[in-house]
Write an enzyme that holds these catalytic residues in place. Structure first.
Site, PDB file in Angstrom:
ATOM      1  N   ASP A 148      53.369  11.048 158.157  1.00 51.58           N
ATOM      2  CA  ASP A 148      52.343  10.052 157.888  1.00 51.58           C
ATOM      3  C   ASP A 148      51.739  10.390 156.523  1.00 51.58           C
ATOM      4  OD1 ASP A 148      50.305   8.038 158.387  1.00 51.58           O
ATOM      5  OD2 ASP A 148      48.956   9.724 158.761  1.00 51.58           O
ATOM      6  N   ASP A 189      48.241   9.040 154.907  1.00 49.48           N
ATOM      7  CA  ASP A 189      46.799   9.205 154.747  1.00 49.48           C
ATOM      8  C   ASP A 189      46.238  10.285 155.666  1.00 49.48           C
ATOM      9  OD1 ASP A 189      47.195   7.077 153.099  1.00 49.48           O
ATOM     10  OD2 ASP A 189      46.215   5.595 154.384  1.00 49.48           O
ATOM     11  N   ASP A 208      47.943  12.657 161.602  1.00 49.80           N
ATOM     12  CA  ASP A 208      46.555  13.029 161.907  1.00 49.80           C
ATOM     13  C   ASP A 208      45.928  12.143 162.970  1.00 49.80           C
ATOM     14  OD1 ASP A 208      44.432  10.900 160.371  1.00 49.80           O
ATOM     15  OD2 ASP A 208      46.532  10.829 159.792  1.00 49.80           O
TER      16      ASP A 208
END
Length: 277
Positions: free
Chosen positions: A24, A26, A197
């Site tokens: 991922d 961001d 996250d």
């Protein structure tokens, strides 16, 4: 970089199939929202007004504070698609190309860059998987030396965004993109790695044999602990350029030939190899 837990394998592991590491973007690889990073140059070029910048700033603050759940991601998608309707695609790409090094390079987590380099040393492909638009994700992935990208695609007509979404790379959409890549590239997902996250990426993490939570929000941390997944903390955003030794004249010549992104990836891999030896 700190770790908690131990890696687990989902499904039967085999020696067949290639391995990829899916990241991922961001708050996993970079410290901010990739879409928000470009709000200032978009404003400077007349694509955004002050109200939209303020709204984006507030949304980004909430994102950094508590992450994003499904409803927030859906609202964000609706907001972004309406906002960019009518934008000239060429202008957007030009702004990103001109400001990428200044805006994004200092936000890349050093720990993420090291982890990406480690996967490349081990012969693994690196794939950046993000809900942000492909015009943003692609250049960042190139700078990181990634092999492939999977990102949101907008509908374009006559060189402008219509405001419609062709493919939303979010939730199960990320898994769909990963499976398409696995089929095309021969990846064995049971041997692959994934890093994120957000609880919204639970499907992505569950699709591979080696999932890892990075800077997880509260809900993802709870899931990671219950599944026995590793938990990593990335906290050191450092410019990739600052991590490289001063180039010799030979290196400068090579850079002109092979491109900045390849040199960055190679230099990081070389430094890690020297440490291991």
């Amino acid at each position: 970089m700190t770790a908690e837990g131990a890696p687990t394998a989902a499904g039967k592991r085999t020696n067949a199939g290639r391995v990829a590491a899916f990241f991922d973007l961001d708050k996993t690889v970079i410290a901010k929202s990739s879409a928000f990073v470009f709000s200032k140059p978009f404003f400077d070029q007349g694509l955004l007004n002050r109200r939209t910048v303020l709204e984006s700033s507030y949304a980004h603050f909430l994102f950094l504070l508590s992450g994003a759940d499904h409803d927030q991601m859906e609202r964000m998608r609706e907001h972004l698609t309406k906002m960019c309707a009518g934008w000239d695609v060429g202008q957007v790409k030009s702004i990103i190309a001109e400001t990428l090094h200044e805006l994004v390079d200092p936000l890349i987590y050093a720990e993420a860059a090291d982890l990406i380099a480690d996967h490349k040393i081990r012969g693994h492909d690196v794939v950046i998987v993000s809900a942000s638009g492909e015009e943003i994700v692609g250049p960042i992935a190139d700078a990181l030396g990634a092999t492939h990208t999977a990102a949101t695609r907008m509908v374009v007509e006559d060189g402008r965004y219509t405001g419609a979404v062709d493919f939303y790379c979010y939730g199960e959409g990320k898994v769909e993109a990963m499976r398409r890549l696995a089929e095309a590239e021969g990846y064995d997902l049971s041997r692959c790695y994934a890093y994120s996250d957000s609880i919204t990426d639970l499907p992505m993490l569950g699709a591979v044999g080696h999932p890892t939570a990075v800077n997880p929000d509260r809900n993802l941390r709870r899931e990671a602990i219950s599944h026995g997944w590793p938990i990593l903390t990335f906290s050191n955003p450092v410019s990739l350029w600052a991590r490289l030794p001063a180039p010799s004249s030979t290196t400068v010549a090579a850079t002109a030939v092979v491109g900045v992104s390849a040199v960055l990836a190679g230099a990081l891999s070389y430094r890690l190899l020297r440490r291991r030896r």
